[in-house]
Design an enzyme around this catalytic site. Structure first.
Site, PDB file in Angstrom:
ATOM      1  N   LYS A 109     -10.256  -4.548  -6.304  1.00 25.04           N
ATOM      2  CA  LYS A 109     -11.174  -3.943  -6.915  1.00 25.04           C
ATOM      3  C   LYS A 109     -10.199  -2.724  -7.141  1.00 25.04           C
ATOM      4  CE  LYS A 109     -13.834  -5.251  -2.687  1.00 25.04           C
ATOM      5  NZ  LYS A 109     -13.851  -5.346  -1.274  1.00 25.04           N
ATOM      6  N   LYS A 116       0.535  -1.620   0.095  1.00 22.82           N
ATOM      7  CA  LYS A 116      -0.426   0.115   0.140  1.00 22.82           C
ATOM      8  C   LYS A 116       0.906   1.250  -0.039  1.00 22.82           C
ATOM      9  CE  LYS A 116      -4.175  -1.742   0.441  1.00 22.82           C
ATOM     10  NZ  LYS A 116      -4.795  -2.741   1.929  1.00 22.82           N
ATOM     11  N   LYS A 125      -4.005 -11.148  -9.156  1.00 24.91           N
ATOM     12  CA  LYS A 125      -5.088 -11.276  -8.102  1.00 24.91           C
ATOM     13  C   LYS A 125      -6.710 -10.309  -8.872  1.00 24.91           C
ATOM     14  CE  LYS A 125      -5.900  -8.988  -3.703  1.00 24.91           C
ATOM     15  NZ  LYS A 125      -6.689  -9.216  -2.786  1.00 24.91           N
TER      16      LYS A 125
HETATM   17  P1  ADP Z   1     -10.130  -6.470  -2.507  1.00 24.60           P
HETATM   18  O1  ADP Z   1      -9.324  -6.909  -2.207  1.00 24.60           O
HETATM   19  O2  ADP Z   1     -10.928  -6.610  -3.712  1.00 24.60           O
HETATM   20  O3  ADP Z   1     -10.201  -5.081  -1.803  1.00 24.60           O
HETATM   21  P2  ADP Z   1     -11.178  -7.311   0.335  1.00 24.60           P
HETATM   22  O4  ADP Z   1      -9.456  -6.882  -0.083  1.00 24.60           O
HETATM   23  O5  ADP Z   1     -12.344  -6.337   0.378  1.00 24.60           O
HETATM   24  O6  ADP Z   1     -11.342  -7.557  -1.253  1.00 24.60           O
HETATM   25  O7  ADP Z   1     -11.033  -8.355   0.566  1.00 24.60           O
HETATM   26  C1  ADP Z   1     -12.275  -9.363   0.827  1.00 24.60           C
HETATM   27  C2  ADP Z   1     -11.652 -11.025   1.044  1.00 24.60           C
HETATM   28  O8  ADP Z   1     -11.807 -10.762   0.166  1.00 24.60           O
HETATM   29  C3  ADP Z   1     -10.989 -11.430   2.057  1.00 24.60           C
HETATM   30  O9  ADP Z   1     -11.077 -12.653   2.444  1.00 24.60           O
HETATM   31  C4  ADP Z   1      -9.445 -11.392   0.888  1.00 24.60           C
HETATM   32  O10 ADP Z   1      -8.962 -12.862   1.551  1.00 24.60           O
HETATM   33  C5  ADP Z   1     -10.679 -12.425  -0.285  1.00 24.60           C
HETATM   34  N1  ADP Z   1     -10.412 -12.112  -1.518  1.00 24.60           N
HETATM   35  C6  ADP Z   1     -10.191 -10.832  -2.004  1.00 24.60           C
HETATM   36  N2  ADP Z   1      -9.608 -10.443  -3.300  1.00 24.60           N
HETATM   37  C7  ADP Z   1      -9.762 -11.608  -3.927  1.00 24.60           C
HETATM   38  C8  ADP Z   1      -9.126 -12.782  -4.914  1.00 24.60           C
HETATM   39  N3  ADP Z   1      -8.748 -12.323  -5.762  1.00 24.60           N
HETATM   40  N4  ADP Z   1      -8.836 -14.810  -4.914  1.00 24.60           N
HETATM   41  C9  ADP Z   1      -9.515 -14.610  -3.113  1.00 24.60           C
HETATM   42  N5  ADP Z   1      -9.825 -13.448  -2.123  1.00 24.60           N
HETATM   43  C10 ADP Z   1      -9.805 -12.632  -2.478  1.00 24.60           C
END
Ligand code: ADP
Ligand code: TRP
Length: 332
Positions: free
Chosen positions: A198, A112, A195
């Site tokens: 968002k 970050k 991965k």
């Molecule tokens: P983002 O990464 O899109 O900002 P979050 O950080 O809010 O989303 O993640 C929320 C949940 O979704 C967590 O448990 C995270 O491990 C899971 N997660 C997010 N992106 C992935 C991904 N590409 N593959 C597997 N799990 C994911």
């Protein structure tokens, strides 16, 4: 006694297939087997988005999508993090025992900082402490998350164990990342690297609320290449990512069919992507319908949030009372 589960998703945008397969799908399964707390991590969202244009709207989105994915507010406790101020209190206590060095070494912190060098705030540094507070406040042992969260879970164990040692107790149990499959899931994005997320740009993620046409367009534009030039050739990252996506949304037969075409150098990425898009549409369509339905129902959402906050606070208040006593606070 059933084991306790806690998990959350930040309110930084709509839910995508990574969130669904990495986390929410497990939530839905777990609610029958465990004592579950699922929340919307709106305080966490402030670490990267301190002044969101529509904070309430974002929280509402995630709440609607939780419900549309099948989380049942009667079976489990669904709440909004900021409705439970006891979490912020536990975060404060845990912050006293979290060291700069270990926080600075966290991979997500370093990522970050690299991505946003102008917003390296103390909340970002102590993000894993707040996450530990989320989990420890309900004394959870199982945390359904994607692979990217493993290090945060390790930190939650460190902070819980350190608290136990400092205050001479065995108060907090150790939480571990959980998935029903033998490995934690990592859903790749459509941009050929890394991965689905968002923050990786609109085109990289397929959202549960995307309509079929949008899904088709995004998948057809996904990064691929000119095709294999030798039989049984190892797949370069963008192609492997598309196969990994197919593995999560399509049947084993479909996957095997395209694996074979790839290995024989007969694959046509247009057909492959078409199939992938259609299987994504089949997976998301029922959820999309429910999203549209639930989003209209203000009264229901209000009732769910209120009911969830009450249940979550009951558990959190019990912990805070015991934590205060362990630290040595006494009332006069
Ligand atoms: P983002 O990464 O899109 O900002 P979050 O950080 O809010 O989303 O993640 C929320 C949940 O979704 C967590 O448990 C995270 O491990 C899971 N997660 C997010 N992106 C992935 C991904 N590409 N593959 C597997 N799990 C994911
Ligand atoms: N850090 C998690 C993520 O970015 C979200 C989260 C916050 C969480 N608190 C949590 C997940 C507690 C599980 C348990 O994905």
């Amino acid at each position: 006694m059933k084991e306790t589960v806690v998990s959350g998703i930040r309110s930084t945008g709509k839910l995508h297939l990574g969130n669904y397969y990495g986390a929410v799908k497990n939530f839905v399964q777990m609610q029958n087997d465990y004592n579950c707390y699922f929340f919307i991590a709106d305080l966490h969202s402030l670490t990267t988005h301190p002044t969101p244009a529509d904070l309430h709207g974002n929280i509402r989105h995630v709440l609607v999508e939780y419900l549309a994915s099948g989380i049942d507010p009667e079976n489990s406790t669904i709440y909004i993090q900021s409705d439970v101020p006891e979490i912020a209190e536990l975060y404060l206590y845990l912050n006293m025992n979290a060291y700069m060095g270990e926080l600075e070494r966290s991979t997500s912190f370093k990522d970050k900082v690299r991505a946003n060098p102008d917003n390296v705030n103390a909340g970002l540094l102590t993000y894993p402490v707040l996450m530990a507070a989320d989990i420890l406040i309900h004394k959870a042992t199982k945390v359904p998350v994607g692979k990217d969260q493993e290090q945060h879970l390790e930190m939650a164990r460190t902070f819980g164990n350190r608290f136990n040692r400092l205050y001479n107790s065995e108060y907090f149990p150790e939480p571990y990342a959980f998935s029903y499959s033998d490995k934690l899931v990592k859903v790749p994005g459509l941009d050929g690297k890394g991965k689905m997320g968002k923050s990786e740009g609109e085109a990289n993620a397929v959202y549960l609320s995307d309509d079929p046409e949008t899904i088709r367009k995004k998948v057809m534009k996904a990064v691929s290449d000119g095709g294999p030039t030798e039989e049984n050739q190892p797949k370069p990252e963008p192609i492997q990512n598309l196969f990994d996506l197919m593995k999560v949304v399509s049947s084993a037969d479909t996957l095997a069919h395209f694996e074979e075409l790839y290995n024989k150098m007969q694959i046509r990425y247009g057909d492959f992507k078409k199939q992938l898009a259609e299987d994504m549409i089949i997976t998301t369509a029922p959820m999309r319908e429910r999203i549209l339905e639930i989003a209209k129902d203000d009264a229901y959402l209000r009732q769910v949030a209120k009911h969830g906050a009450l249940k979550a606070r009951e558990s959190a208040q019990k912990t805070i009372k015991e934590v205060r006593s362990l630290i040595g606070f006494k009332s006069f």
